[in-house]
Design an enzyme around this catalytic site. Sequence first.
Site, PDB file in Angstrom:
ATOM      1  N   GLU A  64       0.821  -1.202   0.000  1.00  0.00           N
ATOM      2  CA  GLU A  64       0.000   0.000   0.000  1.00  0.00           C
ATOM      3  C   GLU A  64       0.862   1.262   0.000  1.00  0.00           C
ATOM      4  O   GLU A  64       0.526   2.246  -0.655  1.00  0.00           O
ATOM      5  CB  GLU A  64      -0.955  -0.003   1.196  1.00  0.00           C
ATOM      6  CG  GLU A  64      -2.061  -1.041   1.105  1.00  0.00           C
ATOM      7  CD  GLU A  64      -2.962  -0.829  -0.106  1.00  0.00           C
ATOM      8  OE1 GLU A  64      -3.083   0.311  -0.591  1.00  0.00           O
ATOM      9  OE2 GLU A  64      -3.541  -1.818  -0.575  1.00  0.00           O
ATOM     10  N   TYR A  74      -6.819   6.255   4.169  1.00  0.00           N
ATOM     11  CA  TYR A  74      -6.865   5.245   3.111  1.00  0.00           C
ATOM     12  C   TYR A  74      -6.061   4.003   3.493  1.00  0.00           C
ATOM     13  O   TYR A  74      -6.561   2.871   3.415  1.00  0.00           O
ATOM     14  CB  TYR A  74      -6.341   5.783   1.770  1.00  0.00           C
ATOM     15  CG  TYR A  74      -6.151   4.643   0.812  1.00  0.00           C
ATOM     16  CD1 TYR A  74      -7.230   4.121   0.112  1.00  0.00           C
ATOM     17  CD2 TYR A  74      -4.919   4.010   0.696  1.00  0.00           C
ATOM     18  CE1 TYR A  74      -7.084   3.000  -0.696  1.00  0.00           C
ATOM     19  CE2 TYR A  74      -4.764   2.897  -0.103  1.00  0.00           C
ATOM     20  CZ  TYR A  74      -5.844   2.399  -0.798  1.00  0.00           C
ATOM     21  OH  TYR A  74      -5.696   1.280  -1.573  1.00  0.00           O
ATOM     22  N   ASP A 101      -9.817   4.362  -3.099  1.00  0.00           N
ATOM     23  CA  ASP A 101      -8.733   4.871  -3.915  1.00  0.00           C
ATOM     24  C   ASP A 101      -9.337   5.474  -5.178  1.00  0.00           C
ATOM     25  O   ASP A 101     -10.553   5.501  -5.363  1.00  0.00           O
ATOM     26  CB  ASP A 101      -7.692   3.786  -4.209  1.00  0.00           C
ATOM     27  CG  ASP A 101      -8.058   2.914  -5.396  1.00  0.00           C
ATOM     28  OD1 ASP A 101      -9.264   2.702  -5.641  1.00  0.00           O
ATOM     29  OD2 ASP A 101      -7.142   2.427  -6.091  1.00  0.00           O
ATOM     30  N   CYS A 122     -12.815  -0.289 -15.849  1.00  0.00           N
ATOM     31  CA  CYS A 122     -13.376   1.073 -15.777  1.00  0.00           C
ATOM     32  C   CYS A 122     -12.240   2.075 -15.638  1.00  0.00           C
ATOM     33  O   CYS A 122     -12.165   2.847 -14.679  1.00  0.00           O
ATOM     34  CB  CYS A 122     -14.352   1.165 -14.602  1.00  0.00           C
ATOM     35  SG  CYS A 122     -15.404   2.632 -14.633  1.00  0.00           S
ATOM     36  N   CYS A 169     -16.414  -0.907 -21.515  1.00  0.00           N
ATOM     37  CA  CYS A 169     -17.762  -1.197 -21.030  1.00  0.00           C
ATOM     38  C   CYS A 169     -18.257  -2.578 -21.490  1.00  0.00           C
ATOM     39  O   CYS A 169     -19.103  -3.184 -20.823  1.00  0.00           O
ATOM     40  CB  CYS A 169     -18.728  -0.105 -21.486  1.00  0.00           C
ATOM     41  SG  CYS A 169     -18.327   1.542 -20.841  1.00  0.00           S
ATOM     42  N   CYS A 197     -17.445  -4.941 -18.810  1.00  0.00           N
ATOM     43  CA  CYS A 197     -17.846  -4.567 -17.452  1.00  0.00           C
ATOM     44  C   CYS A 197     -19.007  -5.423 -16.967  1.00  0.00           C
ATOM     45  O   CYS A 197     -20.038  -5.522 -17.644  1.00  0.00           O
ATOM     46  CB  CYS A 197     -18.239  -3.093 -17.408  1.00  0.00           C
ATOM     47  SG  CYS A 197     -18.732  -2.545 -15.758  1.00  0.00           S
ATOM     48  N   CYS A 223     -24.914   0.654 -14.988  1.00  0.00           N
ATOM     49  CA  CYS A 223     -24.073   1.852 -14.846  1.00  0.00           C
ATOM     50  C   CYS A 223     -24.847   3.110 -15.220  1.00  0.00           C
ATOM     51  O   CYS A 223     -25.292   3.283 -16.366  1.00  0.00           O
ATOM     52  CB  CYS A 223     -22.838   1.709 -15.724  1.00  0.00           C
ATOM     53  SG  CYS A 223     -21.771   3.172 -15.731  1.00  0.00           S
TER      54      CYS A 223
END
Length: 337
Positions: free
Chosen positions: A66, A149, A167, A222, A229, A232, A238
Amino acid sequence: MTASPSSSPDVSPDVSRDGSPDGSHDVPAGSSHVLHSPVISWFEEHARDLPWRRPEAGPWGVMVSEFMLQQTPVSRVLPVYEQWLARWPRPADLAAEAPGEAVRAWGRLGYPRRALRLHGAAAAITERHGGEVPREHAQLLALPGVGEYTAAAVASFAYGQRHAVLDTNVRRVFARAATGVEYPPNATTAAERRLARELLPGDEATAARWAAASMELGALVCTAKSPDCVRCPVAGLCAWRLAGKPAHDGPPRRGQTYAGTDRQVRGKLLAVLREAVGPVPQAVLDTVWNEPVQRARALDGLVSDGLVEPLDGGLYRLPQARPQTQPQARPQTQPQA
Protein backbone atom coordinates in the site's frame (compact mmCIF):
# COMPACT_ATOMS: atom_id res chain seq x y z
CA MET A 1 -5.28 1.64 -6.68
CA THR A 2 -4.31 5.21 -7.76
CA ALA A 3 -3.76 8.73 -6.61
CA SER A 4 -3.89 12.26 -7.79
CA PRO A 5 -0.80 14.48 -7.67
CA SER A 6 -0.40 17.56 -5.54
CA SER A 7 1.88 20.52 -5.21
CA SER A 8 3.84 18.70 -2.51
CA PRO A 9 5.73 15.66 -3.76
CA ASP A 10 4.24 13.09 -1.38
CA VAL A 11 0.87 14.32 -0.17
CA SER A 12 -2.49 15.04 -1.67
CA PRO A 13 -4.68 17.62 0.09
CA ASP A 14 -8.17 16.48 1.03
CA VAL A 15 -10.15 19.34 -0.47
CA SER A 16 -13.90 18.91 -1.01
CA ARG A 17 -15.19 20.02 -4.41
CA ASP A 18 -18.66 19.14 -5.57
CA GLY A 19 -21.23 20.68 -7.83
CA SER A 20 -24.23 20.16 -5.56
CA PRO A 21 -25.01 22.61 -2.75
CA ASP A 22 -24.24 20.16 0.05
CA GLY A 23 -22.00 17.75 -1.85
CA SER A 24 -24.60 14.99 -1.61
CA HIS A 25 -25.23 12.22 -4.12
CA ASP A 26 -28.26 10.03 -4.53
CA VAL A 27 -27.59 6.30 -4.79
CA PRO A 28 -29.88 4.65 -7.33
CA ALA A 29 -32.52 2.51 -5.65
CA GLY A 30 -31.24 -1.00 -5.07
CA SER A 31 -27.75 -0.32 -6.36
CA SER A 32 -26.23 -0.79 -2.93
CA HIS A 33 -26.75 -4.55 -3.28
CA VAL A 34 -27.22 -5.35 -6.97
CA LEU A 35 -23.68 -4.24 -7.78
CA HIS A 36 -22.01 -6.54 -5.27
CA SER A 37 -22.61 -9.97 -6.75
CA PRO A 38 -21.60 -9.30 -10.38
CA VAL A 39 -18.52 -7.28 -9.43
CA ILE A 40 -17.31 -9.86 -6.90
CA SER A 41 -18.00 -12.71 -9.33
CA TRP A 42 -16.03 -10.89 -12.01
CA PHE A 43 -13.18 -10.40 -9.54
CA GLU A 44 -13.08 -14.09 -8.67
CA GLU A 45 -12.44 -14.87 -12.33
CA HIS A 46 -10.27 -11.96 -13.45
CA ALA A 47 -8.27 -10.73 -10.44
CA ARG A 48 -4.55 -10.40 -11.05
CA ASP A 49 -2.27 -12.77 -9.13
CA LEU A 50 -0.32 -10.15 -7.19
CA PRO A 51 2.10 -11.14 -4.41
CA TRP A 52 0.48 -8.95 -1.77
CA ARG A 53 -2.83 -10.76 -2.37
CA ARG A 54 -1.36 -14.14 -1.52
CA PRO A 55 -1.82 -15.52 2.02
CA GLU A 56 1.92 -15.67 2.63
CA ALA A 57 2.19 -11.89 2.20
CA GLY A 58 0.60 -11.34 5.59
CA PRO A 59 -0.36 -7.94 7.01
CA TRP A 60 3.19 -6.58 6.65
CA GLY A 61 3.29 -7.48 2.96
CA VAL A 62 -0.06 -5.76 2.48
CA MET A 63 1.15 -2.64 4.26
CA VAL A 64 4.36 -2.47 2.22
CA SER A 65 2.37 -2.79 -1.00
CA GLU A 66 0.00 0.00 0.00
CA PHE A 67 2.88 2.39 0.67
CA MET A 68 4.60 1.49 -2.59
CA LEU A 69 1.52 1.63 -4.79
CA GLN A 70 0.75 5.25 -3.93
CA GLN A 71 1.10 7.08 -7.26
CA THR A 72 3.17 4.22 -8.72
CA PRO A 73 2.06 1.56 -11.25
CA VAL A 74 2.01 -2.12 -10.30
CA SER A 75 4.59 -2.97 -12.96
CA ARG A 76 7.17 -0.70 -11.32
CA VAL A 77 6.34 -1.79 -7.80
CA LEU A 78 6.62 -5.56 -8.30
CA PRO A 79 10.43 -5.95 -8.45
CA VAL A 80 11.07 -3.48 -5.63
CA TYR A 81 8.37 -5.11 -3.49
CA GLU A 82 9.92 -8.56 -3.90
CA GLN A 83 13.40 -7.27 -3.02
CA TRP A 84 12.05 -5.32 -0.05
CA LEU A 85 10.25 -8.30 1.49
CA ALA A 86 13.23 -10.57 0.90
CA ARG A 87 15.45 -8.13 2.80
CA TRP A 88 12.95 -7.02 5.43
CA PRO A 89 10.34 -9.78 5.90
CA ARG A 90 9.17 -8.30 9.21
CA PRO A 91 8.71 -4.74 10.46
CA ALA A 92 11.45 -5.25 13.03
CA ASP A 93 13.94 -6.09 10.27
CA LEU A 94 13.34 -2.73 8.61
CA ALA A 95 13.23 -0.84 11.91
CA ALA A 96 16.69 -2.18 12.81
CA GLU A 97 18.24 -0.46 9.78
CA ALA A 98 19.00 3.23 9.31
CA PRO A 99 16.20 5.11 7.51
CA GLY A 100 18.64 5.91 4.71
CA GLU A 101 18.70 2.22 3.79
CA ALA A 102 14.95 2.37 3.20
CA VAL A 103 15.49 5.37 0.93
CA ARG A 104 18.27 3.52 -0.89
CA ALA A 105 16.17 0.38 -1.40
CA TRP A 106 13.24 2.49 -2.60
CA GLY A 107 15.21 3.05 -5.78
CA ARG A 108 13.35 4.98 -8.46
CA LEU A 109 9.79 4.33 -7.31
CA GLY A 110 9.40 8.07 -6.79
CA TYR A 111 7.99 10.09 -3.90
CA PRO A 112 10.74 8.77 -1.59
CA ARG A 113 9.29 10.25 1.57
CA ARG A 114 7.09 7.16 1.46
CA ALA A 115 10.20 5.12 2.28
CA LEU A 116 10.86 7.22 5.39
CA ARG A 117 7.22 6.91 6.44
CA LEU A 118 7.26 3.16 5.97
CA HIS A 119 10.44 2.97 8.03
CA GLY A 120 8.79 5.08 10.72
CA ALA A 121 5.71 2.84 10.69
CA ALA A 122 7.92 -0.25 11.01
CA ALA A 123 9.68 1.27 14.02
CA ALA A 124 6.38 2.14 15.67
CA ILE A 125 4.98 -1.35 14.99
CA THR A 126 8.10 -2.84 16.58
CA GLU A 127 8.00 -0.56 19.61
CA ARG A 128 4.26 -0.43 20.27
CA HIS A 129 2.85 -3.68 18.90
CA GLY A 130 5.50 -6.31 19.43
CA GLY A 131 6.46 -6.31 15.76
CA GLU A 132 2.99 -7.29 14.52
CA VAL A 133 0.96 -5.00 12.25
CA PRO A 134 -2.03 -4.03 14.42
CA ARG A 135 -5.51 -5.20 13.50
CA GLU A 136 -7.51 -2.26 14.81
CA HIS A 137 -8.22 0.60 12.44
CA ALA A 138 -7.51 3.21 15.13
CA GLN A 139 -4.13 1.64 15.92
CA LEU A 140 -3.24 1.56 12.24
CA LEU A 141 -4.26 5.18 11.86
CA ALA A 142 -1.98 6.14 14.77
CA LEU A 143 1.12 4.82 12.99
CA PRO A 144 3.47 7.41 11.45
CA GLY A 145 2.73 7.99 7.79
CA VAL A 146 -0.55 6.04 7.81
CA GLY A 147 -3.62 7.99 6.74
CA GLU A 148 -7.27 7.02 6.43
CA TYR A 149 -6.87 5.25 3.11
CA THR A 150 -3.94 3.02 4.18
CA ALA A 151 -5.51 2.20 7.54
CA ALA A 152 -8.74 1.11 5.85
CA ALA A 153 -6.89 -0.80 3.13
CA VAL A 154 -4.70 -2.77 5.56
CA ALA A 155 -7.63 -3.53 7.87
CA SER A 156 -9.69 -4.70 4.90
CA PHE A 157 -7.13 -6.52 2.74
CA ALA A 158 -4.99 -8.00 5.53
CA TYR A 159 -7.63 -8.68 8.17
CA GLY A 160 -10.87 -9.00 6.19
CA GLN A 161 -12.61 -6.17 8.03
CA ARG A 162 -15.48 -3.98 6.86
CA HIS A 163 -14.17 -0.59 5.77
CA ALA A 164 -14.79 1.73 2.84
CA VAL A 165 -11.51 1.68 0.89
CA LEU A 166 -11.57 4.66 -1.44
CA ASP A 167 -8.73 4.87 -3.91
CA THR A 168 -9.00 6.67 -7.25
CA ASN A 169 -10.04 3.51 -9.10
CA VAL A 170 -12.91 2.88 -6.68
CA ARG A 171 -13.94 6.52 -6.76
CA ARG A 172 -14.11 6.41 -10.56
CA VAL A 173 -16.22 3.21 -10.55
CA PHE A 174 -18.63 4.72 -8.04
CA ALA A 175 -18.80 8.04 -9.90
CA ARG A 176 -19.81 6.30 -13.11
CA ALA A 177 -21.90 3.40 -11.87
CA ALA A 178 -23.76 5.14 -9.05
CA THR A 179 -23.78 8.88 -9.80
CA GLY A 180 -23.62 8.99 -13.60
CA VAL A 181 -20.56 11.21 -14.03
CA GLU A 182 -17.40 10.35 -15.91
CA TYR A 183 -14.85 11.30 -13.25
CA PRO A 184 -14.91 11.91 -9.50
CA PRO A 185 -13.76 15.26 -8.07
CA ASN A 186 -10.03 15.92 -7.95
CA ALA A 187 -9.99 15.33 -4.19
CA THR A 188 -12.13 12.92 -2.19
CA THR A 189 -15.28 14.58 -0.81
CA ALA A 190 -17.48 13.86 2.18
CA ALA A 191 -20.23 12.94 -0.29
CA GLU A 192 -18.04 10.23 -1.81
CA ARG A 193 -17.32 8.80 1.61
CA ARG A 194 -21.04 8.70 2.40
CA LEU A 195 -21.70 6.97 -0.91
CA ALA A 196 -18.95 4.42 -0.24
CA ARG A 197 -20.48 3.62 3.14
CA GLU A 198 -23.93 3.24 1.59
CA LEU A 199 -22.53 0.83 -1.00
CA LEU A 200 -20.59 -1.22 1.56
CA PRO A 201 -21.92 -4.77 2.12
CA GLY A 202 -23.09 -5.51 5.62
CA ASP A 203 -20.94 -8.50 6.52
CA GLU A 204 -17.18 -8.24 6.89
CA ALA A 205 -16.10 -10.96 4.46
CA THR A 206 -18.24 -9.65 1.61
CA ALA A 207 -17.25 -6.05 2.37
CA ALA A 208 -13.54 -6.91 2.19
CA ARG A 209 -14.05 -8.75 -1.10
CA TRP A 210 -16.10 -5.86 -2.47
CA ALA A 211 -13.31 -3.42 -1.60
CA ALA A 212 -10.76 -5.45 -3.55
CA ALA A 213 -13.15 -6.23 -6.43
CA SER A 214 -14.33 -2.66 -7.04
CA MET A 215 -10.70 -1.50 -6.97
CA GLU A 216 -9.66 -4.12 -9.51
CA LEU A 217 -12.61 -3.25 -11.74
CA GLY A 218 -11.43 0.35 -11.88
CA ALA A 219 -7.84 -0.69 -12.54
CA LEU A 220 -8.57 -3.14 -15.37
CA VAL A 221 -11.93 -2.25 -16.94
CA CYS A 222 -13.38 1.07 -15.78
CA THR A 223 -10.14 2.87 -16.56
CA ALA A 224 -9.71 6.63 -16.71
CA LYS A 225 -9.00 7.02 -20.43
CA SER A 226 -10.52 4.00 -22.17
CA PRO A 227 -13.24 2.27 -20.13
CA ASP A 228 -14.01 -1.16 -21.58
CA CYS A 229 -17.76 -1.20 -21.03
CA VAL A 230 -18.16 -4.39 -23.09
CA ARG A 231 -16.21 -6.28 -20.42
CA CYS A 232 -17.85 -4.57 -17.45
CA PRO A 233 -19.98 -6.87 -15.28
CA VAL A 234 -22.28 -3.98 -14.30
CA ALA A 235 -22.55 -2.17 -17.64
CA GLY A 236 -26.30 -2.70 -17.65
CA LEU A 237 -26.58 -0.96 -14.27
CA CYS A 238 -24.07 1.85 -14.85
CA ALA A 239 -25.74 5.25 -14.49
CA TRP A 240 -23.08 6.97 -16.64
CA ARG A 241 -23.46 4.48 -19.50
CA LEU A 242 -27.25 4.55 -19.31
CA ALA A 243 -27.12 8.35 -19.51
CA GLY A 244 -25.17 8.15 -22.77
CA LYS A 245 -21.71 8.63 -21.24
CA PRO A 246 -21.91 12.41 -20.77
CA ALA A 247 -18.52 14.13 -20.98
CA HIS A 248 -16.82 15.42 -17.87
CA ASP A 249 -17.95 18.99 -17.11
CA GLY A 250 -16.30 19.56 -13.75
CA PRO A 251 -12.98 21.21 -12.86
CA PRO A 252 -10.08 20.24 -15.15
CA ARG A 253 -8.46 17.00 -14.20
CA ARG A 254 -4.98 17.50 -12.84
CA GLY A 255 -2.06 16.02 -14.71
CA GLN A 256 1.44 15.24 -13.55
CA THR A 257 4.54 16.89 -14.95
CA TYR A 258 8.09 15.79 -14.26
CA ALA A 259 10.65 17.09 -16.76
CA GLY A 260 12.34 20.24 -15.51
CA THR A 261 10.59 20.25 -12.14
CA ASP A 262 12.12 20.34 -8.67
CA ARG A 263 10.93 16.77 -8.33
CA GLN A 264 13.19 15.72 -11.22
CA VAL A 265 16.15 17.52 -9.66
CA ARG A 266 15.46 15.87 -6.30
CA GLY A 267 15.42 12.51 -8.00
CA LYS A 268 18.78 13.14 -9.67
CA LEU A 269 20.36 14.22 -6.39
CA LEU A 270 19.00 11.20 -4.55
CA ALA A 271 20.21 8.88 -7.31
CA VAL A 272 23.80 10.01 -6.68
CA LEU A 273 23.43 9.55 -2.92
CA ARG A 274 21.83 6.11 -3.29
CA GLU A 275 24.73 4.87 -5.38
CA ALA A 276 27.42 6.28 -3.08
CA VAL A 277 29.09 4.09 -0.45
CA GLY A 278 29.95 7.11 1.70
CA PRO A 279 29.19 10.83 2.06
CA VAL A 280 29.08 12.81 -1.18
CA PRO A 281 30.79 16.21 -1.61
CA GLN A 282 28.72 19.21 -2.64
CA ALA A 283 30.83 19.51 -5.80
CA VAL A 284 29.62 16.10 -7.00
CA LEU A 285 25.99 17.00 -6.40
CA ASP A 286 26.51 20.26 -8.28
CA THR A 287 27.13 18.29 -11.48
CA VAL A 288 23.65 16.75 -11.65
CA TRP A 289 21.80 19.93 -12.66
CA ASN A 290 23.11 23.06 -14.30
CA GLU A 291 20.66 25.55 -12.81
CA PRO A 292 22.16 26.44 -9.41
CA VAL A 293 19.14 28.12 -7.82
CA GLN A 294 16.81 25.24 -8.59
CA ARG A 295 19.46 22.70 -7.60
CA ALA A 296 20.01 24.41 -4.25
CA ARG A 297 16.27 24.61 -3.65
CA ALA A 298 15.85 20.90 -4.40
CA LEU A 299 18.72 19.94 -2.11
CA ASP A 300 17.39 22.15 0.69
CA GLY A 301 14.01 20.46 0.26
CA LEU A 302 15.56 17.00 0.57
CA VAL A 303 17.33 18.05 3.76
CA SER A 304 14.15 19.61 5.15
CA ASP A 305 12.19 16.43 4.37
CA GLY A 306 14.72 14.27 6.20
CA LEU A 307 15.78 12.44 3.05
CA VAL A 308 19.34 13.81 3.11
CA GLU A 309 21.67 14.59 6.02
CA PRO A 310 24.19 17.44 5.68
CA LEU A 311 27.57 16.86 7.30
CA ASP A 312 30.50 19.11 8.10
CA GLY A 313 32.80 19.95 5.23
CA GLY A 314 30.08 20.26 2.59
CA LEU A 315 29.28 16.54 2.58
CA TYR A 316 25.84 14.89 2.27
CA ARG A 317 24.52 11.37 2.84
CA LEU A 318 21.29 9.44 3.15
CA PRO A 319 19.79 9.76 6.67
CA GLN A 320 21.25 7.66 9.45
CA ALA A 321 19.40 9.09 12.45
CA ARG A 322 16.23 7.32 13.57
CA PRO A 323 13.17 9.61 13.16
CA GLN A 324 10.59 10.08 15.89
CA THR A 325 7.76 7.54 15.77
CA GLN A 326 5.03 9.72 17.20
CA PRO A 327 1.77 9.78 15.21
CA GLN A 328 1.77 12.35 12.43
CA ALA A 329 -1.36 13.82 10.91
CA ARG A 330 -0.69 13.72 7.17
CA PRO A 331 -3.03 13.90 4.22
CA GLN A 332 -2.49 10.84 2.08
CA THR A 333 -2.29 9.72 -1.48
CA GLN A 334 -3.78 6.51 -2.78
CA PRO A 335 -2.34 3.64 -4.78
CA GLN A 336 -1.83 3.30 -8.47
CA ALA A 337 -3.32 0.67 -10.76
